[in-house]
Design a protein around this motif. Structure first.
Motif, PDB file in Angstrom:
ATOM      1  N   VAL A   1       3.899  -8.636  10.856  1.00 37.00           N
ATOM      2  CA  VAL A   1       2.549  -8.674  11.423  1.00 37.00           C
ATOM      3  C   VAL A   1       1.911  -7.280  11.430  1.00 37.00           C
ATOM      4  O   VAL A   1       0.754  -7.103  11.033  1.00 37.00           O
ATOM      5  CB  VAL A   1       2.577  -9.271  12.841  1.00 37.00           C
ATOM      6  N   ASP A   2       2.674  -6.284  11.867  1.00 35.09           N
ATOM      7  CA  ASP A   2       2.134  -4.925  11.963  1.00 35.09           C
ATOM      8  C   ASP A   2       1.755  -4.358  10.598  1.00 35.09           C
ATOM      9  O   ASP A   2       0.802  -3.573  10.481  1.00 35.09           O
ATOM     10  CB  ASP A   2       3.145  -3.982  12.620  1.00 35.09           C
ATOM     11  N   GLU A   3       2.497  -4.736   9.560  1.00 33.80           N
ATOM     12  CA  GLU A   3       2.305  -4.125   8.244  1.00 33.80           C
ATOM     13  C   GLU A   3       1.660  -5.058   7.224  1.00 33.80           C
ATOM     14  O   GLU A   3       1.707  -4.798   6.023  1.00 33.80           O
ATOM     15  CB  GLU A   3       3.654  -3.634   7.700  1.00 33.80           C
ATOM     16  N   LYS A   4       1.028  -6.131   7.690  1.00 35.95           N
ATOM     17  CA  LYS A   4       0.464  -7.101   6.744  1.00 35.95           C
ATOM     18  C   LYS A   4      -0.477  -6.464   5.725  1.00 35.95           C
ATOM     19  O   LYS A   4      -0.383  -6.724   4.522  1.00 35.95           O
ATOM     20  CB  LYS A   4      -0.277  -8.219   7.485  1.00 35.95           C
ATOM     21  N   GLU A   5      -1.379  -5.618   6.185  1.00 39.42           N
ATOM     22  CA  GLU A   5      -2.384  -5.051   5.284  1.00 39.42           C
ATOM     23  C   GLU A   5      -1.744  -4.310   4.120  1.00 39.42           C
ATOM     24  O   GLU A   5      -2.109  -4.506   2.956  1.00 39.42           O
ATOM     25  CB  GLU A   5      -3.303  -4.102   6.058  1.00 39.42           C
ATOM     26  N   ARG A   6      -0.746  -3.468   4.405  1.00 36.89           N
ATOM     27  CA  ARG A   6      -0.110  -2.698   3.335  1.00 36.89           C
ATOM     28  C   ARG A   6       0.819  -3.564   2.484  1.00 36.89           C
ATOM     29  O   ARG A   6       0.934  -3.351   1.274  1.00 36.89           O
ATOM     30  CB  ARG A   6       0.641  -1.498   3.912  1.00 36.89           C
ATOM     31  N   LEU A   7       1.470  -4.530   3.116  1.00 37.12           N
ATOM     32  CA  LEU A   7       2.376  -5.396   2.360  1.00 37.12           C
ATOM     33  C   LEU A   7       1.662  -6.150   1.238  1.00 37.12           C
ATOM     34  O   LEU A   7       2.265  -6.457   0.200  1.00 37.12           O
ATOM     35  CB  LEU A   7       3.054  -6.395   3.300  1.00 37.12           C
ATOM     36  N   LEU A   8       0.392  -6.435   1.409  1.00 38.72           N
ATOM     37  CA  LEU A   8      -0.341  -7.220   0.418  1.00 38.72           C
ATOM     38  C   LEU A   8      -0.587  -6.466  -0.889  1.00 38.72           C
ATOM     39  O   LEU A   8      -0.957  -7.082  -1.890  1.00 38.72           O
ATOM     40  CB  LEU A   8      -1.679  -7.698   0.999  1.00 38.72           C
ATOM     41  N   TYR A   9      -0.368  -5.149  -0.891  1.00 36.36           N
ATOM     42  CA  TYR A   9      -0.552  -4.416  -2.149  1.00 36.36           C
ATOM     43  C   TYR A   9       0.577  -3.437  -2.476  1.00 36.36           C
ATOM     44  O   TYR A   9       0.687  -2.975  -3.620  1.00 36.36           O
ATOM     45  CB  TYR A   9      -1.890  -3.654  -2.146  1.00 36.36           C
ATOM     46  N   TYR A  10       1.454  -3.117  -1.544  1.00 33.38           N
ATOM     47  CA  TYR A  10       2.420  -2.046  -1.768  1.00 33.38           C
ATOM     48  C   TYR A  10       3.474  -2.392  -2.815  1.00 33.38           C
ATOM     49  O   TYR A  10       4.009  -3.496  -2.842  1.00 33.38           O
ATOM     50  CB  TYR A  10       3.131  -1.679  -0.460  1.00 33.38           C
ATOM     51  N   PRO A  11       3.789  -1.426  -3.694  1.00 33.37           N
ATOM     52  CA  PRO A  11       4.891  -1.604  -4.635  1.00 33.37           C
ATOM     53  C   PRO A  11       6.219  -1.366  -3.923  1.00 33.37           C
ATOM     54  O   PRO A  11       6.242  -0.852  -2.798  1.00 33.37           O
ATOM     55  CB  PRO A  11       4.634  -0.514  -5.681  1.00 33.37           C
ATOM     56  N   ALA A  12       7.316  -1.707  -4.584  1.00 34.11           N
ATOM     57  CA  ALA A  12       8.641  -1.447  -4.006  1.00 34.11           C
ATOM     58  C   ALA A  12       9.225  -0.137  -4.500  1.00 34.11           C
ATOM     59  O   ALA A  12      10.299   0.269  -4.052  1.00 34.11           O
ATOM     60  CB  ALA A  12       9.595  -2.590  -4.324  1.00 34.11           C
ATOM     61  N   ALA A  13       8.531   0.526  -5.426  1.00 33.46           N
ATOM     62  CA  ALA A  13       9.038   1.775  -5.987  1.00 33.46           C
ATOM     63  C   ALA A  13       7.922   2.507  -6.714  1.00 33.46           C
ATOM     64  O   ALA A  13       6.895   1.917  -7.054  1.00 33.46           O
ATOM     65  CB  ALA A  13      10.186   1.496  -6.953  1.00 33.46           C
ATOM     66  N   MET A  14       8.140   3.795  -6.953  1.00 34.78           N
ATOM     67  CA  MET A  14       7.234   4.561  -7.811  1.00 34.78           C
ATOM     68  C   MET A  14       7.396   4.129  -9.257  1.00 34.78           C
ATOM     69  O   MET A  14       6.435   3.966  -9.991  1.00 34.78           O
ATOM     70  CB  MET A  14       7.568   6.053  -7.728  1.00 34.78           C
TER      71      MET A  14
END
Length: 326
Positions: A142-155
Motif C-alpha cells: 500500500v505504501d509503495e503502490k505508486e512506485r511499484l507501478l513503474y519501478y524496474p527490478a534492476a539497472m
C-alpha cells in the motif's frame, strides 16, 4: 515510424540510421588518453551498447546535453566485441519534436499490465492467515503502490524494465504457491510474505524515472545495497505493525540470505525451509527471464549470442517451435 523488433534483430555489419532511447551515457577516457562516448541504447525489444571513438571537446559539450531517457537519432555500424554485438556510432543527436517518435516504441516493459499485477499480488497478500505477516506485507504494497507501478527490478540484467519489480514478484508468487503444493512442509504465509518483501528496497537502492529506466544507484544503494537496506526497513515496519521479535528476525534472515553466497551479498545461507525456497524462486525467475530475453530475437534452429548473465552460454532455440511430434 520506428522499426518493430529492431534491437533484437541487429546483425553484425549492418549499417543503419534510426532512433533509440538512451539507457545510459557517459564520456570516458580510453587507454590512448582520448575521449570516447559510451552509450547504451534500447527500444522495446532490448538494448545494445555503443561507442563513438575520438570525441573532441566540442562534441563532448554537445553530447553532455543527452541524458538517460532521451530519444536520440543514431547512425552506426553493428560490430562484435567479445562475442556480443556492439554499435560503432558515427553520428548521434538528440531527438526533436518534429521527429514524431512514439515513446512506447522505446520503453521495455513487463508483458503484463502493472495495475493488474499489483492487484494480483495484493490479493495474495490478503490470503495470508498470519495477521502479523499480512500486516507487514500489506503495508509495503500500500505504501509503495505508486512506485511499484513503474519501478524496474534492476539497472541492468533481469527485469530491468517498466514494472519489472512487480513482474518479478508476481512470477515468484505463482511458482511459490505451486511449490507449497508439492513440498507440504513449507508454510505458505512465509513464502508469500518473503517473496513480496525480499527485493522491496530495490525501490531505494536504485534510481528510476517513470519509464522504468535506471540511471544508477542511490547514495545508500551504492554504500549498503538492497539486502542491508531491506533488513533495516523490516525492523522499522515490524515495530509499526507490532510484529514479534522472532518473526521480525526470521523475515530479516530471508532477505539477508536470498542471494545465498557471500560474493553476491548474502553473509548467511538460508537456515529454514521457506528461506531456502525463496532463494530458488528468486534465482529461477531471474534465469528464466534471461533465457526469454536472449532467445526473443533468435530464429528457430539458431543460437543466441553469448549471454553474460548465464555464464557466457550460447542458447539454442528449437526449430520445431514446441511441436515435439515433428
Amino acid at each position: 515510424m520506428h522499426k518493430e523488433f529492431f534491437v533484437s534483430t541487429l546483425q553484425t555489419n549492418d549499417e543503419f540510421m534510426d532512433f533509440f532511447m538512451v539507457k545510459s551515457i557517459s564520456i570516458k577516457i580510453g587507454s590512448n588518453r582520448k575521449q570516447y562516448l559510451d552509450v547504451t541504447l534500447g527500444d522495446n525489444t532490448g538494448e545494445v551498447n555503443g561507442k563513438k571513438w575520438d570525441v573532441n571537446d566540442d562534441e563532448a559539450v554537445s553530447l553532455s546535453a543527452i541524458k538517460e531517457g532521451d530519444l536520440v537519432k543514431v547512425k552506426a555500424v553493428v560490430t562484435e566485441w567479445n562475442g556480443t554485438k556492439q554499435l560503432k556510432v558515427m553520428k548521434i543527436r538528440k531527438g526533436q519534436k518534429e521527429d514524431k517518435c512514439e515513446m512506447t516504441d522505446y520503453i521495455k516493459a513487463a508483458p503484463e499490465n502493472p495495475e493488474d499485477m499489483y492487484e494480483y499480488i495484493l490479493g495474495r497478500v490478503e490470503t495470508i492467515s498470519d495477521e502479523g505477516l499480512k500486516a507487514i506485507a500489506k503495508k509495503f504494497m500500500v505504501d509503495e503502490k505508486e512506485r511499484l507501478l513503474y519501478y524496474p527490478a534492476a539497472m541492468r540484467n533481469h527485469h530491468a524494465e517498466l514494472a519489472g519489480l512487480l513482474y518479478h514478484i508476481k512470477r515468484m508468487l505463482c511458482m511459490g504457491e505451486k511449490a507449497c503444493e508439492v513440498y507440504t512442509n513449507l508454510d505458505r504465509d512465509w513464502i508469500i510474505c518473503g517473496v513480496v518483501l525480499h527485493d522491496m528496497e530495490k525501490l531505494n537502492e536504485i534510481k528510476s524515472n517513470e519509464f522504468g529506466i535506471s540511471p544508477g544507484y542511490t547514495f545508500e544503494g551504492q554504500l549498503l545495497g538492497h539486502i542491508i537496506q531491506g533488513i533495516s526497513k523490516v525492523s522499522d515496519m515490524a515495530r509499526e505493525v507490532g510484529l514479534s521479535e522472532e518473526k521480525t528476525v526470521m523475515l530479516q534472515h530471508m532477505i539477508l540470505s536470498h542471494h545465498y553466497e557471500a560474493e553476491f551479498g548474502s553473509p548467511k545461507k538460508p537456515m529454514f525451509p521457506e528461506a531456502e525456497m525463496l532463494h530458488y524462486l528468486d534465482m529461477m525467475d531471474a534465469k528464466m527471464f534471461d533465457f526469454e530475453a536472449a532467445l526473443s530475437g533468435v530464429n528457430p534452429g539458431q543460437f543466441s549470442e553469448r549471454v553474460r548473465t548465464l555464464d557466457g552460454r550460447m542458447l539454442y532455440k528449437a526449430s520445431f517451435k514446441g511441436d515435439i511430434t515433428e
